[in-house]
Design an enzyme around this catalytic site. Structure first.
Site: not given
Ligand code: 0X9
Ligand code: ZN
Ligand code: ZN
Length: 417
Positions: A176, A178-179, A234, A252, A304-306, A356
């Site tokens: 991502h 911005r991280e 992002r 995703r 990743h962050s945060y 989530y």
């Molecule tokens: O949502 C995401 O992709 C990650 N958090 S972020 O705030 N850096 O975007 C978490 C990823 C956790 N793993 C999966 N969703 N597979």
């Molecule tokens: Zn991320």
């Protein structure tokens, strides 16, 4: 001399482009307590431009968990009024985002020299990948695993002492854009490897017996865009066939329950899953490399962050992975190691339950490929600065994270056969 001045001038102009872009923008943290308040947040998001800092925040809102979001200067007062009236629990996390972004750099006058304690732009990181390999030919080699949508080469560093039949650990950063602390960690990791090999016994054992594949920036186009145009970007920068909106969420875009939950089919959304799994050149290059090296890669770590989290599968389903007990114990002990340095507290657990549900992530995909030790790190902080983490925190963040990564790597090494 003139050439140098012209270069500095050009850098100053591009830095100036977004000097005021985030003036007076605010970041709020809310904790909705009842369905009415959940509704207020959702209607807010459909009426004004709301940038949720943790996607998929719609799910967080629904679960009445805390969410952080950014709004335009022109909406800030109205939003705060609304929050006050609703009686919702809220806090202004960042009062003036531009000021926070300005403060992330520890000095205004900046050269372009590479530094491990500063945020480096892509040009500087790219040159660094060549330099670190050239200066440490016995430990580091560089390859190109593909190119980005905007045709930048995607560099991969292989770090380890040459030897036969070595297993490997894959570490990537910069999914991502911005991280920014994430690419900083990948650079830090390679630095520590070359500087402490032969001195630190754990690092020496790790590099003698394992290779680390380190991908310093996955989403290079997005990272460049955060430096030139929009610090809060992002996604990737690919054009969509059916929409004028740009970019896909690389996390995703993997083939693990792709786009079934916690991802959007709308190209204008921050969590757009893409037109198909691996539709992005960057995710395709990464997935191809891992598929080609499946017999050697024993662990997958994505940075990743945060939020200070250590997550493991699954995120595309609430079902627990068959290795849940083992992964949970590793995450617990790695978090404990991390905390030992500066008392930084991490939460750990399976993604879907801990933050989530969100399908199409690289961690779930790697796990389903048979890479058992698959983890997502969400580095500092917990929202005080969010993505605008000051450079003064790069060193402590990387040092503590390194402890956790070394712990996991050592565990993997001890459980190879
Ligand atoms: O949502 C995401 O992709 C990650 N958090 S972020 O705030 N850096 O975007 C978490 C990823 C956790 N793993 C999966 N969703 N597979
Ligand atoms: Zn991320
Ligand atoms: Zn200005």
């Amino acid at each position: 001399m003139w050439a140098l001045l012209v270069l500095i001038g050009a850098a100053a102009v591009s830095a100036h482009l977004q000097d005021h872009a985030f003036d007076e923008q605010k970041v709020f943290r809310v904790i909705p307590q009842n369905d009415e308040q959940v509704e207020i947040i959702n209607s807010l998001a459909s009426n004004i431009q709301v940038d949720f800092w943790q996607p998929d925040s719609v799910a967080l809102v629904r679960q009445k968990m805390q969410v952080d979001f950014r709004v335009d200067a022109s909406d800030a007062f109205e939003v705060e009024d609304l929050l006050k009236e609703s009686g919702m629990e809220y806090r202004v996390l960042i009062d003036n985002l531009q000021a926070a972004l300005d403060a992330q750099f520890d000095s205004k006058a900046r050269g372009t020299a590479h530094s491990y304690v500063k945020y480096n732009n892509w040009e500087t990181i790219a040159a660094w990948t060549a330099d670190i390999a050239a200066q440490n030919p016995n430990l580091v080699s560089r390859s190109v695993i593909g190119e980005t949508y905007e045709r930048r080469p995607i560099y991969l560093l292989k770090v380890g002492k040459r030897g036969p039949n070595k297993k490997a650990i894959f570490v990537d950063c910069g999914f991502h854009a911005r991280e920014w602390i994430s690419p900083a960690f990948c650079q830090w990791f390679v630095k520590e490897a070359v500087e402490t090999y032969g001195k630190d016994t754990v690092m020496t054992t790790l590099l003698n017996n394992l290779d680390f594949y380190v991908l310093p920036v996955v989403n290079i186009d997005g990272y460049v865009y955060t430096w030139t145009t929009n610090r809060m970007w992002r996604k990737t920068r690919s054009k969509n066939a059916v929409s004028s909106c740009i970019g896909t969420d690389p996390n995703r875009n993997f083939n693990a329950g792709w786009c079934t939950i916690g991802a959007s089919k709308n190209p204008c959304d921050a969590t757009y899953c893409g037109s198909a799994p691996e539709s992005e050149k960057e995710t395709k290059a990464l997935a191809d490399f891992i598929r080609e090296h499946l017999s050697t890669i024993k662990a997958y770590l994505t940075i990743h962050s945060y939020s200070q989290l250590l997550l493991f599968p699954y995120s595309y389903t609430y079902k627990l992975p068959s290795d849940y007990e083992e992964l949970n114990a590793i995450a617990r002990d790695a978090s404990k190691k991390l905390k030992s340095l500066y008392n930084t507290k991490y939460t750990y657990g399976p993604g879907a339950q801990t933050i989530y549900p969100a399908a199409g992530g690289s961690d779930d995909w790697a796990y389903n490929q048979g890479i058992k030790y698959s983890f997502t790190f969400e580095l500092r902080d917990t929202g005080r600065y969010g993505f605008a983490l000051p450079e003064s925190q790069i060193k402590p963040t990387c040092e503590e994270t390194l402890l956790a990564v070394k712990y996991i790597a050592n565990y993997v090494l001890e459980h190879l056969y």
